[in-house]
Scaffold this active site. Structure first.
Site, PDB file in Angstrom:
ATOM      1  N   ILE A  74     -16.163   1.881 -46.301  1.00  0.00           N
ATOM      2  CA  ILE A  74     -16.690   0.650 -46.889  1.00  0.00           C
ATOM      3  C   ILE A  74     -18.105   0.942 -47.381  1.00  0.00           C
ATOM      4  CG2 ILE A  74     -17.316  -1.763 -46.481  1.00  0.00           C
ATOM      5  CD1 ILE A  74     -14.948  -1.953 -44.628  1.00  0.00           C
TER       6      ILE A  74
ATOM      7  N   LYS B 130     -32.575   9.159 -46.468  1.00  0.00           N
ATOM      8  CA  LYS B 130     -33.853   8.996 -47.146  1.00  0.00           C
ATOM      9  C   LYS B 130     -34.964   8.881 -46.115  1.00  0.00           C
ATOM     10  CE  LYS B 130     -33.685   5.589 -50.093  1.00  0.00           C
ATOM     11  NZ  LYS B 130     -33.882   4.496 -51.022  1.00  0.00           N
TER      12      LYS B 130
ATOM     13  N   ASP C 195     -18.459   1.613 -41.408  1.00  0.00           N
ATOM     14  CA  ASP C 195     -17.168   2.249 -41.654  1.00  0.00           C
ATOM     15  C   ASP C 195     -17.322   3.210 -42.843  1.00  0.00           C
ATOM     16  OD1 ASP C 195     -13.989   1.890 -41.284  1.00  0.00           O
ATOM     17  OD2 ASP C 195     -14.507   2.208 -43.388  1.00  0.00           O
TER      18      ASP C 195
ATOM     19  N   PRO D 295     -22.439  -0.453 -36.874  1.00  0.00           N
ATOM     20  CA  PRO D 295     -23.676  -0.916 -37.502  1.00  0.00           C
ATOM     21  C   PRO D 295     -24.958  -0.628 -36.720  1.00  0.00           C
ATOM     22  CG  PRO D 295     -22.363  -2.758 -36.697  1.00  0.00           C
ATOM     23  CD  PRO D 295     -21.607  -1.538 -36.343  1.00  0.00           C
TER      24      PRO D 295
ATOM     25  N   MET E 137     -26.191  -3.935 -49.414  1.00  0.00           N
ATOM     26  CA  MET E 137     -27.209  -3.356 -50.301  1.00  0.00           C
ATOM     27  C   MET E 137     -27.698  -4.396 -51.316  1.00  0.00           C
ATOM     28  SD  MET E 137     -25.291   0.265 -50.962  1.00  0.00           S
ATOM     29  CE  MET E 137     -23.669  -0.467 -51.156  1.00  0.00           C
TER      30      MET E 137
ATOM     31  N   ASP F 286     -26.955  10.114 -41.676  1.00  0.00           N
ATOM     32  CA  ASP F 286     -28.031   9.553 -42.498  1.00  0.00           C
ATOM     33  C   ASP F 286     -28.734   8.414 -41.781  1.00  0.00           C
ATOM     34  OD1 ASP F 286     -26.061   7.638 -43.003  1.00  0.00           O
ATOM     35  OD2 ASP F 286     -25.320   8.882 -44.658  1.00  0.00           O
TER      36      ASP F 286
ATOM     37  N   GLY G  97     -28.655  -5.731 -38.037  1.00  0.00           N
ATOM     38  CA  GLY G  97     -27.611  -6.411 -37.264  1.00  0.00           C
ATOM     39  C   GLY G  97     -27.085  -5.570 -36.109  1.00  0.00           C
TER      40      GLY G  97
ATOM     41  N   THR H  30     -17.571  -2.151 -39.494  1.00  0.00           N
ATOM     42  CA  THR H  30     -18.436  -2.291 -40.659  1.00  0.00           C
ATOM     43  C   THR H  30     -19.521  -3.350 -40.405  1.00  0.00           C
ATOM     44  OG1 THR H  30     -18.428  -2.558 -43.050  1.00  0.00           O
ATOM     45  CG2 THR H  30     -16.976  -4.022 -41.820  1.00  0.00           C
ATOM     46  N   ALA H  31     -20.622  -3.227 -41.150  1.00  0.00           N
ATOM     47  CA  ALA H  31     -21.761  -4.127 -40.945  1.00  0.00           C
ATOM     48  C   ALA H  31     -21.335  -5.595 -40.993  1.00  0.00           C
ATOM     49  CB  ALA H  31     -22.839  -3.850 -41.982  1.00  0.00           C
TER      50      ALA H  31
ATOM     51  N   VAL I  51       0.850  -1.194   0.000  1.00  0.00           N
ATOM     52  CA  VAL I  51       0.000   0.000   0.000  1.00  0.00           C
ATOM     53  C   VAL I  51       0.886   1.245   0.000  1.00  0.00           C
ATOM     54  CG1 VAL I  51      -1.803   1.226   1.245  1.00  0.00           C
ATOM     55  CG2 VAL I  51      -1.782  -1.264   1.225  1.00  0.00           C
TER      56      VAL I  51
END
Ligand code: SAH
Length: 457
Positions: A306, A270, A303, A225, A382, A248, A411, A331-332, A23
């Site tokens: 990507i 969108k 990412d 993701p 996609m 987005d 995911g 990334t996904a 200590v």
């Protein structure tokens, strides 16, 4: 307030530490870091104490504690395993009006030691006044994670610029703006961290020279993701420094919660029934805000490099000499595979993995014969609307009809759903899920039933 936090200047000042075990060692390390003139009293000392004495860092006093040892001391620390001895030290210190810290009875002592986050010269001290030390420790860990390691270097560097900033900027508000820009300049921070002196000088000069309104910067941040826990620490730091965040639809609500409260938010994805903002327009929006001197965070799902069109956004910025940096994200493919129990590679089933876009500008953009090869995993981004075409092409190139496939919808989020089957069922399976979904094709999919921890549809 039960205690007043103070930062003591101990350099060269005499301090007495009573105790020679583990200590006491921890306390000694701290005091030595602070440059104290340290004397340590104990009947026996652990090995590090002997080393410190040999290297001239402290003085050992072998024997039992005596009140006279406190003479000329500024601070005492009682860190023995005997409650009685610790009490003696405290009483003697109290009589001499010397501040004293007692390890086994902090609440009775005149000084308590906080948990410290050390980014010297920047220091953060956390204390619960001895009432909830575990909570203080957890908070310390959180702050520790939030503050970049190189923060100390930036603070020290800022110290060296103070005079010049005073001279160059007459108004307080200008100086403040300058410091804000400097402290949130990611590339400068990176250059300082890597001791790249020429680059530090170049970026600093640019900061001094450019009109204050021109000092915008864009940081492309990968949000991962979905699960906010998958955001990187660096990404989080950027979200908390942003003037404006442009995001987005793939960016989850949970992640948006982490954006600095006062930052502006701009949605460019969108919405149901509407088209997304065209890429060229997004490029112009980034440019516009950066040119107004703002710190812009462009937040993207997964990412940014990507299938994120991050490269295109940077090209526009580079053409207009706007400084930018990129913070990668999970990334996904990595996120979905981990959360669905499907390893992307496996010694027996797949020696490589290919990330493929299902969003094809022209027919024949992909070399389907290479994609149809065995011993690899294909991950289509996609790909939902193209599922029938993917199925048709892969079968036409001779991929086995019973090749396992899985579709992962949303995911890593709490809404994650996984459906699986064989290649001949791909188009049909695609009807059962919604965007965003990832298509995984390969023998590794069979491992899912062994490894899967999450629910499936
Ligand atoms: N930059 C992103 C990918 C953008 S392209 C990344 O690195 O992950 C958009 C596609 O990514 C979606 O159509 C979908 O195929 C995939 N995707 C993104 N997030 C996903 C998620 N949480 N679950 C499944 N697929 C996802």
């Amino acid at each position: 307030m039960d205690y007043l936090p103070l930062f003591c200047q101990l350099r060269g000042r005499a301090c007495l530490l009573v105790g020679g075990g583990e200590v006491a060692e921890r306390k000694a390390r701290l005091l030595l870091k602070a440059g104290a003139d340290l004397r340590v009293c104990a009947p026996h000392f652990s090995a590090p104490f002997h080393e410190w004495q040999q290297t001239g860092q402290l003085t050992l006093i072998e024997g039992t504690f005596e009140a006279e040892m406190l003479a000329a001391c500024w601070l005492a620390i009682a860190a023995t395993d005997s409650h009685e001895v610790n009490q003696q030290v405290q009483t003697a210190a109290e009589e001499r009006q010397i501040f004293c810290n007692v390890v086994d009875a902090p609440e009775a002592a005149s000084v308590i030691m906080p948990s410290i986050i050390d980014r010297s010269p920047l220091l953060v001290a956390v204390s619960s006044g001895g009432r909830a030390p575990v909570m203080a420790r957890l908070l310390r860990e959180k702050i520790e994670a939030l503050l970049p390691q190189h923060l100390g270097k930036i603070a020290a560097f800022a110290g060296s610029l103070r005079q010049r900033v005073k001279q160059d900027f007459s108004e307080m508000s200008q100086r403040r703006r300058f410091w804000e820009k400097l402290f949130s300049h990611d590339r400068l921070a990176q250059s300082l961290a890597s001791d790249d002196a020429p680059q530090v000088e170049k970026l600093t000069e640019a900061l001094f020279q450019a009109p204050l309104s021109d000092r915008g910067e864009v940081v492309l941040v990968g949000a991962g993701p979905g699960d906010a826990g998958l955001l990187t620490l660096k990404g989080l730091q950027q979200l908390q420094q942003a003037d404006i965040v442009i995001y987005d639809r793939l960016v989850s609500e949970e992640i948006l919660e982490l954006v600095r409260r006062d930052a502006e938010r701009l949605f460019v994805g969108k919405r149901a029934g509407h088209h997304c903002v065209p890429q060229e327009e997004i490029n112009q929006i980034l440019l516009h805000h950066a040119q107004q001197g703002k710190r812009v965070v462009r937040l993207k799902g997964g990412d940014p490099f990507i299938f994120g069109r991050g490269g295109e956004e940077l090209e526009t910025l580079a053409a207009h000499h706007i400084p930018f940096s990129v913070v990668p994200g999970i990334t996904a493919a990595s996120g979905c595979s981990a959360y669905a129990g499907i390893p992307l590679t496996h010694r027996d089933h797949a020696q490589s993995v290919r990330l493929v876009t299902g969003h094809l500008k022209h027919e024949n953009q992909l070399d389907w014969s290479k994609l149809a090869a065995e011993q690899q995993t294909l991950v289509f981004y996609m790909g939902l609307s193209q599922a029938p075409e993917i199925q048709r092409q892969l079968l036409a190139q001779g991929m086995a009809a019973d090749m396992p496939v899985a579709l992962v919808e949303n995911g890593t989020s709490v809404r994650q759903r996984v459906v699986d089957g064989t290649l001949t069922q791909l188009a049909e399976l695609a009807q059962q899920v919604q965007s965003p979904s990832l298509i995984i094709v390969g023998r590794v999919v069979t491992l899912r039933h062994k490894l899967n921890l999450s629910q499936s549809a």
